[in-house]
Motif scaffolding. Structure first.
Motif, PDB file in Angstrom:
ATOM      1  N   ASN A 100      32.268 -86.237 -91.442  1.00 48.12           N
ATOM      2  CA  ASN A 100      33.445 -85.193 -91.970  1.00 48.12           C
ATOM      3  C   ASN A 100      33.506 -84.054 -90.332  1.00 48.12           C
ATOM      4  N   ARG A 101      32.764 -83.152 -90.538  1.00 44.29           N
ATOM      5  CA  ARG A 101      33.146 -82.330 -88.933  1.00 44.29           C
ATOM      6  C   ARG A 101      31.788 -81.762 -88.710  1.00 44.29           C
ATOM      7  N   THR A 102      30.093 -82.272 -89.256  1.00 49.70           N
ATOM      8  CA  THR A 102      29.043 -82.496 -88.636  1.00 49.70           C
ATOM      9  C   THR A 102      28.850 -83.837 -88.082  1.00 49.70           C
ATOM     10  N   VAL A 103      28.233 -83.217 -86.167  1.00 48.95           N
ATOM     11  CA  VAL A 103      28.045 -83.819 -85.433  1.00 48.95           C
ATOM     12  C   VAL A 103      26.786 -83.900 -85.032  1.00 48.95           C
ATOM     13  N   TYR A 104      25.913 -85.149 -84.915  1.00 50.50           N
ATOM     14  CA  TYR A 104      24.840 -85.413 -84.768  1.00 50.50           C
ATOM     15  C   TYR A 104      24.528 -86.160 -83.517  1.00 50.50           C
ATOM     16  N   ARG A 105      23.963 -85.205 -82.644  1.00 51.11           N
ATOM     17  CA  ARG A 105      23.957 -85.512 -81.200  1.00 51.11           C
ATOM     18  C   ARG A 105      21.998 -86.059 -80.497  1.00 51.11           C
ATOM     19  N   GLU A 106      21.946 -87.221 -80.450  1.00 50.82           N
ATOM     20  CA  GLU A 106      20.615 -87.439 -80.223  1.00 50.82           C
ATOM     21  C   GLU A 106      19.530 -86.805 -78.639  1.00 50.82           C
ATOM     22  N   CYS A 107      18.790 -86.760 -79.079  1.00 47.72           N
ATOM     23  CA  CYS A 107      18.445 -85.519 -77.553  1.00 47.72           C
ATOM     24  C   CYS A 107      17.859 -86.479 -76.527  1.00 47.72           C
ATOM     25  N   ALA A 108      17.769 -86.558 -75.669  1.00 52.42           N
ATOM     26  CA  ALA A 108      16.956 -86.817 -74.387  1.00 52.42           C
ATOM     27  C   ALA A 108      15.532 -86.478 -74.177  1.00 52.42           C
ATOM     28  N   PRO A 109      14.849 -88.020 -73.982  1.00 53.67           N
ATOM     29  CA  PRO A 109      13.968 -87.961 -73.791  1.00 53.67           C
ATOM     30  C   PRO A 109      13.327 -86.640 -72.910  1.00 53.67           C
ATOM     31  N   SER A 119      31.920 -79.165 -85.973  1.00 57.80           N
ATOM     32  CA  SER A 119      33.159 -79.008 -85.033  1.00 57.80           C
ATOM     33  C   SER A 119      34.103 -78.580 -85.879  1.00 57.80           C
ATOM     34  N   ASP A 120      35.264 -78.036 -84.884  1.00 60.29           N
ATOM     35  CA  ASP A 120      35.904 -77.596 -85.166  1.00 60.29           C
ATOM     36  C   ASP A 120      36.990 -77.432 -86.711  1.00 60.29           C
ATOM     37  N   ASP A 121      37.089 -76.954 -86.840  1.00 61.49           N
ATOM     38  CA  ASP A 121      37.618 -77.252 -88.749  1.00 61.49           C
ATOM     39  C   ASP A 121      39.543 -76.614 -88.909  1.00 61.49           C
ATOM     40  N   THR A 122      39.717 -76.869 -87.677  1.00 59.23           N
ATOM     41  CA  THR A 122      41.114 -76.445 -87.877  1.00 59.23           C
ATOM     42  C   THR A 122      42.438 -77.612 -86.658  1.00 59.23           C
ATOM     43  N   VAL A 123      41.293 -78.574 -86.630  1.00 61.44           N
ATOM     44  CA  VAL A 123      41.871 -79.527 -85.803  1.00 61.44           C
ATOM     45  C   VAL A 123      41.759 -80.411 -86.532  1.00 61.44           C
ATOM     46  N   GLN A 124      42.632 -81.930 -87.265  1.00 60.76           N
ATOM     47  CA  GLN A 124      43.059 -82.590 -88.270  1.00 60.76           C
ATOM     48  C   GLN A 124      41.554 -83.738 -87.737  1.00 60.76           C
ATOM     49  N   TRP A 125      41.071 -84.657 -88.408  1.00 62.50           N
ATOM     50  CA  TRP A 125      39.955 -85.544 -88.080  1.00 62.50           C
ATOM     51  C   TRP A 125      40.471 -86.533 -87.421  1.00 62.50           C
ATOM     52  N   VAL A 126      41.539 -87.100 -87.629  1.00 61.06           N
ATOM     53  CA  VAL A 126      42.078 -87.906 -87.088  1.00 61.06           C
ATOM     54  C   VAL A 126      41.969 -87.590 -85.437  1.00 61.06           C
ATOM     55  N   ASN A 127      42.597 -86.188 -84.895  1.00 61.94           N
ATOM     56  CA  ASN A 127      43.185 -86.229 -83.964  1.00 61.94           C
ATOM     57  C   ASN A 127      41.514 -86.109 -82.912  1.00 61.94           C
ATOM     58  N   ARG A 128      40.306 -85.914 -83.094  1.00 57.22           N
ATOM     59  CA  ARG A 128      39.504 -86.248 -82.781  1.00 57.22           C
ATOM     60  C   ARG A 128      38.888 -87.470 -82.502  1.00 57.22           C
ATOM     61  N   THR A 129      39.274 -88.807 -83.332  1.00 63.82           N
ATOM     62  CA  THR A 129      38.801 -89.940 -82.639  1.00 63.82           C
ATOM     63  C   THR A 129      39.568 -90.304 -81.575  1.00 63.82           C
ATOM     64  N   SER A 176      31.415 -80.269 -74.917  1.00 68.04           N
ATOM     65  CA  SER A 176      31.379 -80.504 -73.627  1.00 68.04           C
ATOM     66  C   SER A 176      30.628 -78.534 -73.514  1.00 68.04           C
ATOM     67  N   ARG A 177      30.244 -78.895 -72.265  1.00 68.94           N
ATOM     68  CA  ARG A 177      29.653 -77.998 -71.030  1.00 68.94           C
ATOM     69  C   ARG A 177      30.209 -78.454 -70.081  1.00 68.94           C
ATOM     70  N   PRO A 178      31.101 -76.961 -69.248  1.00 74.18           N
ATOM     71  CA  PRO A 178      31.693 -77.788 -67.639  1.00 74.18           C
ATOM     72  C   PRO A 178      30.186 -78.008 -66.800  1.00 74.18           C
ATOM     73  N   LEU A 179      30.088 -78.449 -65.966  1.00 69.43           N
ATOM     74  CA  LEU A 179      28.925 -78.538 -64.943  1.00 69.43           C
ATOM     75  C   LEU A 179      29.723 -77.618 -63.388  1.00 69.43           C
ATOM     76  N   PHE A 180      30.501 -77.204 -63.644  1.00 66.15           N
ATOM     77  CA  PHE A 180      30.947 -76.508 -62.145  1.00 66.15           C
ATOM     78  C   PHE A 180      31.691 -74.977 -62.288  1.00 66.15           C
ATOM     79  N   GLY A 181      31.449 -74.372 -61.984  1.00 64.69           N
ATOM     80  CA  GLY A 181      32.042 -73.733 -62.728  1.00 64.69           C
ATOM     81  C   GLY A 181      33.521 -73.024 -61.955  1.00 64.69           C
TER      82      GLY A 181
END
Length: 252
Positions: A100-109, A119-129, A176-181
């Motif tokens: 649904n709207r919950t995102v689980y990300r496995e952390c790196a060693p 996740s943002d609940d204003t965007v239809q779920w299918v639009n994030r696939t 997402s997090r930008p890598l460069f400014g």
């Protein structure tokens, strides 16, 4: 490792840092627009499919050049609003689940545990696939009809797009997090192969370059889509529900 995390994020997030790409004059061929609309409508009504991607990122910074190859595999169940994705570089693997709207990300060693975010609940779920998000890149900017080709025995319509800056911003992933400014992005091109009969995506290729001061990178991502409508099972590991970080993975 931290470097793996940075490169894995580069392909999906470096497109989203508010850079200027193209001027206001776009070419959008009528046949290409019609094919895109048909494919988007079809995928909005598609329940399940699988995808595989291969990403190559070549970066140059501080006089050093490095190439990273990352494989992605994933399963989507639109009807159940669940998604599973696994990213693999060498022998290191990291999984992501969306329920649904919950995102689980496995952390790196060396850290155990999972980052859990909403996740943002204003965007239809299918639009994030994955399929719909890649098609959305073609909704603005130049779009061309490149005839038909055969993909694994199926006749496919070929579209080539040069996404606009607005479309790239919309492509941003919640994590997402930008890598460069403020990087500059050039040469962005997305090619899509769409089954001429079913209107479903068969394959995409995304290419671009990014630069900021003395740092630069080139990236390609090739994705195939398959097993439409097949039965799938997506189960979130129990540790993802018990061993959690609510502010993102350590070190990010």
């Amino acid at each position: 490792m931290a470097r793996f995390a940075l490169h894995a994020l580069l392909v999906v997030c470096v497109l989203t840092s508010g850079c200027s790409l193209f001027g206001p004059d776009y070419t959008r061929e009528d046949r290409a627009v019609e094919a895109l609309e048909n494919a988007t409508s079809t995928h909005s009504a598609t329940d399940t499919y699988r995808f595989e991607s291969h990403m190559t990122v070549t970066s140059a910074a501080d006089g050093r050049t490095e190439r990273v190859d990352i494989a992605l595999t994933g399963t989507v169940d639109v009807a159940a609003r669940t998604l599973r994705q696994e990213a693999i570089r060498d022998s290191e693997s990291r999984r992501t689940f969306v329920v649904n709207r919950t995102v689980y990300r496995e952390c790196a060693p060396p850290w155990d545990g999972w980052a859990v975010e909403e996740s943002d609940d204003t965007v239809q779920w299918v639009n994030r696939t994955p399929a719909v998000r890649q098609l959305s890149l073609l909704e603005s900017g130049s779009l061309y009809w490149n005839g038909t080709e055969t993909v694994d025995g199926d006749r496919a319509v070929v579209l080539t797009g040069e996404p606009s800056s607005d479309a790239l911003t919309e492509y941003q992933d919640d994590q997402s997090r930008p890598l460069f400014g403020g990087p500059r992005i050039d040469g962005v091109e997305l090619r899509a192969w769409i089954d001429a009969d079913t209107k479903r995506l068969l394959r995409t290729e995304l290419r671009f370059t990014v630069s900021n001061r003395d740092n630069s990178a080139t990236a390609t991502m090739e994705t195939t889509f398959s097993d439409y409508g097949e039965s799938v099972s997506i189960d979130v590991p129990s540790e993802a529900r018990t061993n959690q970080y609510n502010l993102g993975c350590p070190g990010e």
